[in-house]
Design a protein around this motif. Structure first.
Motif, PDB file in Angstrom:
ATOM      1  N   ALA A   1       1.218  -1.255   0.229  1.00 53.42           N
ATOM      2  CA  ALA A   1      -0.190   0.236   0.279  1.00 53.42           C
ATOM      3  C   ALA A   1       0.274   1.518  -0.224  1.00 53.42           C
ATOM      4  N   ILE A   2       1.929   1.429   0.915  1.00 54.97           N
ATOM      5  CA  ILE A   2       3.162   2.777   0.507  1.00 54.97           C
ATOM      6  C   ILE A   2       3.253   3.105  -0.717  1.00 54.97           C
ATOM      7  N   LEU A   3       4.499   1.472  -1.471  1.00 51.67           N
ATOM      8  CA  LEU A   3       5.018   2.055  -2.412  1.00 51.67           C
ATOM      9  C   LEU A   3       3.315   2.170  -2.907  1.00 51.67           C
ATOM     10  N   LEU A   4       3.129   1.064  -3.702  1.00 44.53           N
ATOM     11  CA  LEU A   4       1.582   1.710  -4.286  1.00 44.53           C
ATOM     12  C   LEU A   4       0.537   3.318  -4.266  1.00 44.53           C
ATOM     13  N   LEU A   5       1.079   3.436  -3.042  1.00 44.73           N
ATOM     14  CA  LEU A   5       0.282   5.378  -2.872  1.00 44.73           C
ATOM     15  C   LEU A   5       1.458   6.143  -3.009  1.00 44.73           C
ATOM     16  N   VAL A   6       3.083   6.036  -2.994  1.00 46.76           N
ATOM     17  CA  VAL A   6       3.935   6.655  -3.445  1.00 46.76           C
ATOM     18  C   VAL A   6       3.927   6.682  -4.886  1.00 46.76           C
ATOM     19  N   GLY A   7       3.648   5.890  -5.598  1.00 47.01           N
ATOM     20  CA  GLY A   7       4.383   5.174  -6.645  1.00 47.01           C
ATOM     21  C   GLY A   7       2.732   5.908  -7.799  1.00 47.01           C
ATOM     22  N   THR A   8       1.393   6.050  -7.672  1.00 52.67           N
ATOM     23  CA  THR A   8       0.694   7.046  -8.008  1.00 52.67           C
ATOM     24  C   THR A   8       0.407   8.610  -7.626  1.00 52.67           C
ATOM     25  N   SER A   9       0.688   8.553  -6.108  1.00 47.75           N
ATOM     26  CA  SER A   9       1.720  10.132  -6.576  1.00 47.75           C
ATOM     27  C   SER A   9       2.165  10.540  -6.728  1.00 47.75           C
ATOM     28  N   LEU A  10       3.182  10.403  -7.149  1.00 46.61           N
ATOM     29  CA  LEU A  10       5.288  11.102  -7.529  1.00 46.61           C
ATOM     30  C   LEU A  10       4.769  10.313  -9.291  1.00 46.61           C
ATOM     31  N   TYR A  11       4.605   8.826  -9.145  1.00 48.05           N
ATOM     32  CA  TYR A  11       5.679   8.765 -10.870  1.00 48.05           C
ATOM     33  C   TYR A  11       4.352   8.225 -11.783  1.00 48.05           C
ATOM     34  N   GLY A  12       2.622   9.210 -11.652  1.00 51.45           N
ATOM     35  CA  GLY A  12       1.837   8.654 -12.597  1.00 51.45           C
ATOM     36  C   GLY A  12       1.377   7.443 -12.759  1.00 51.45           C
ATOM     37  N   VAL A  13       1.725   6.303 -11.626  1.00 50.68           N
ATOM     38  CA  VAL A  13       0.936   5.343 -12.384  1.00 50.68           C
ATOM     39  C   VAL A  13      -0.900   4.724 -12.376  1.00 50.68           C
ATOM     40  N   ASP A  14      -1.232   4.562 -12.921  1.00 52.31           N
ATOM     41  CA  ASP A  14      -2.707   4.421 -12.520  1.00 52.31           C
ATOM     42  C   ASP A  14      -2.735   3.879 -12.075  1.00 52.31           C
ATOM     43  N   LEU A  15      -4.466   3.528 -11.242  1.00 50.48           N
ATOM     44  CA  LEU A  15      -4.211   2.126 -10.477  1.00 50.48           C
ATOM     45  C   LEU A  15      -6.078   1.575 -11.445  1.00 50.48           C
ATOM     46  N   PRO A  16      -5.924   0.057 -11.244  1.00 49.47           N
ATOM     47  CA  PRO A  16      -6.368  -0.347 -11.987  1.00 49.47           C
ATOM     48  C   PRO A  16      -7.945   0.418 -12.680  1.00 49.47           C
ATOM     49  N   SER A  17      -8.542   0.307 -13.373  1.00 43.88           N
ATOM     50  CA  SER A  17      -9.422   0.168 -13.401  1.00 43.88           C
ATOM     51  C   SER A  17     -11.516  -0.475 -14.239  1.00 43.88           C
ATOM     52  N   ASP A  18     -10.939  -1.649 -14.009  1.00 37.28           N
ATOM     53  CA  ASP A  18     -11.572  -3.152 -14.496  1.00 37.28           C
ATOM     54  C   ASP A  18     -11.252  -3.743 -12.647  1.00 37.28           C
ATOM     55  N   ALA A  19     -12.355  -4.594 -12.637  1.00 37.59           N
ATOM     56  CA  ALA A  19     -12.442  -5.501 -11.548  1.00 37.59           C
ATOM     57  C   ALA A  19     -11.886  -6.770 -12.109  1.00 37.59           C
ATOM     58  N   GLY A  20     -11.805  -7.059 -13.217  1.00 34.38           N
ATOM     59  CA  GLY A  20     -10.173  -7.927 -13.890  1.00 34.38           C
ATOM     60  C   GLY A  20      -8.451  -8.137 -13.394  1.00 34.38           C
ATOM     61  N   ARG A  21      -8.525  -6.724 -13.440  1.00 34.07           N
ATOM     62  CA  ARG A  21      -7.303  -6.442 -13.037  1.00 34.07           C
ATOM     63  C   ARG A  21      -6.685  -7.012 -11.364  1.00 34.07           C
ATOM     64  N   TRP A  22      -8.029  -6.282 -10.956  1.00 31.89           N
ATOM     65  CA  TRP A  22      -7.675  -6.005  -9.502  1.00 31.89           C
ATOM     66  C   TRP A  22      -7.800  -8.111  -8.931  1.00 31.89           C
ATOM     67  N   PHE A  23      -8.730  -8.446  -9.712  1.00 35.26           N
ATOM     68  CA  PHE A  23      -8.713  -9.295  -9.213  1.00 35.26           C
ATOM     69  C   PHE A  23      -7.637 -10.430  -9.895  1.00 35.26           C
ATOM     70  N   ASP A  24      -6.602 -10.468 -10.835  1.00 36.51           N
ATOM     71  CA  ASP A  24      -5.585 -10.364 -11.405  1.00 36.51           C
ATOM     72  C   ASP A  24      -3.994 -10.048  -9.619  1.00 36.51           C
ATOM     73  N   PHE A  25      -4.473  -8.688  -9.065  1.00 38.11           N
ATOM     74  CA  PHE A  25      -3.187  -8.235  -8.457  1.00 38.11           C
ATOM     75  C   PHE A  25      -3.277  -9.390  -7.089  1.00 38.11           C
ATOM     76  N   ALA A  26      -4.601  -9.331  -6.728  1.00 38.86           N
ATOM     77  CA  ALA A  26      -4.947 -11.020  -5.563  1.00 38.86           C
ATOM     78  C   ALA A  26      -4.351 -11.533  -5.592  1.00 38.86           C
ATOM     79  N   TRP A  27      -4.410 -12.600  -6.882  1.00 38.12           N
ATOM     80  CA  TRP A  27      -4.292 -13.425  -6.725  1.00 38.12           C
ATOM     81  C   TRP A  27      -2.248 -13.539  -7.204  1.00 38.12           C
ATOM     82  N   ILE A  28      -2.373 -12.869  -7.813  1.00 38.72           N
ATOM     83  CA  ILE A  28      -0.532 -12.681  -7.495  1.00 38.72           C
ATOM     84  C   ILE A  28       0.247 -12.019  -6.648  1.00 38.72           C
ATOM     85  N   PHE A  29      -0.117 -11.524  -5.653  1.00 34.43           N
ATOM     86  CA  PHE A  29      -0.301 -10.778  -4.284  1.00 34.43           C
ATOM     87  C   PHE A  29       0.071 -12.343  -3.980  1.00 34.43           C
TER      88      PHE A  29
END
Length: 281
Positions: free
Chosen positions: A135-163
């Motif tokens: 969560a900390i790294l994702l916050l830094v990445g989205t706020s400072l380096y322009g990384v976009d959060l996934p906009s669809d549920a499929g990508r979040w599902f992929d994130f869940a099983w990868i994690f």
């Protein structure tokens, strides 16, 4: 003479110990509490990948030709993967080796607590710190380096099983390698060295298109490479697939490799884990 039958005295049934799951929850709460009581360890654990992300993303920040992303954006999912392995593989590999050398494991083994409760406590600690680190790294990445959060549920599902698969596989590998150090003094060296090497050959610090093929083949045998690739597929646009060795995110292959490490890591733990050190103490 009349005799009176003497009835045997019955004892009240002894209270049953809680099951391994409940004891594991309590053990996990204790592990988390002890972790946060060591402030220097807390700062180092969560600050280390953030500092490295800041350094690499500040030095390498140009656009990557033909990918639609910048070099700094590439480092965000890579450092997230490194953070997951750090809070699981490295943390457990060192801490369990130290507890074994200090005879903590031997004392725990002599208590009524089921062995599974000890490992469940470690898993809860790893899960908690892994989520917080990510969560900390994702916050830094989205706020400072322009990384976009996934906009669809499929990508979040992929994130869940990868994690989950990545964290589990790395945690089991950390438990297995904890039996390698001969003492607490050598634990850091034994665990940190292979982790450092894997970061260089798995695409954490160096872009995979600049790593020799033979190194990439070695890195592909371990979960970190697939964690990096899977998280890039979740948080980077599809145009960045051209940077991958296969030209695609290979989610199916990532799932197979990470799942295989969960099974293989469990087998390694069962074969190698020891409650006592090599001196039998």
């Amino acid at each position: 003479m009349t005799t009176t039958a003497v009835r045997p005295r019955t004892q009240a049934p002894a209270g049953r110990l809680p099951g391994a799951w409940i004891l594991g929850l309590h053990r996990g709460a204790l592990e988390i509490k002890q972790f946060f009581q060591q402030r220097d360890q807390v700062v180092f654990t969560f600050a280390f990948p953030v500092v490295f992300l800041f350094l690499f993303a500040s030095i390498f920040h140009d656009d990557v030709r033909g990918s639609g992303v910048t070099a700094s954006q590439l480092y965000v999912p890579a450092m997230m993967a490194s953070g997951i392995m750090s809070t699981s593989f490295q943390s457990l590999g060192i801490s369990i080796a130290v507890e074994r050398d200090e005879k903590v494991l031997r004392r725990l083994r002599g208590t009524p607590m089921p062995p599974a409760a000890y490992f469940l406590g470690k898993i809860w600690l790893v899960l908690f710190t892994g989520i917080l680190e990510t969560a900390i790294l994702l916050l830094v990445g989205t706020s400072l380096y322009g990384v976009d959060l996934p906009s669809d549920a499929g990508r979040w599902f992929d994130f869940a099983w990868i994690f989950v698969l990545g964290l589990t596989g790395c945690a089991l590998l950390g438990i297995a390698i904890s039996s390698v150090p001969k003492s607490a003094k050598s634990a850091s060296s034994v665990v940190v060295l292979p982790f450092l090497v894997l970061q260089f050959i798995s695409g954490v610090y160096i872009s995979i298109d600049t790593i020799p093929d033979w190194m990439l083949r070695i890195g592909a045998l371990f979960p970190l490479k697939w964690l990096c690739q899977g998280l890039r597929g979740v948080f980077l646009p599809d145009s960045a697939r051209v940077l991958e060795q296969a030209g695609s995110w290979e989610f199916g292959r990532t799932a197979l490799v990470l799942a295989a490490w969960c099974v293989g890591g469990l087998a390694l733990c069962l074969l190698t884990f020891r409650w006592k050190n090599r001196r039998g103490a």
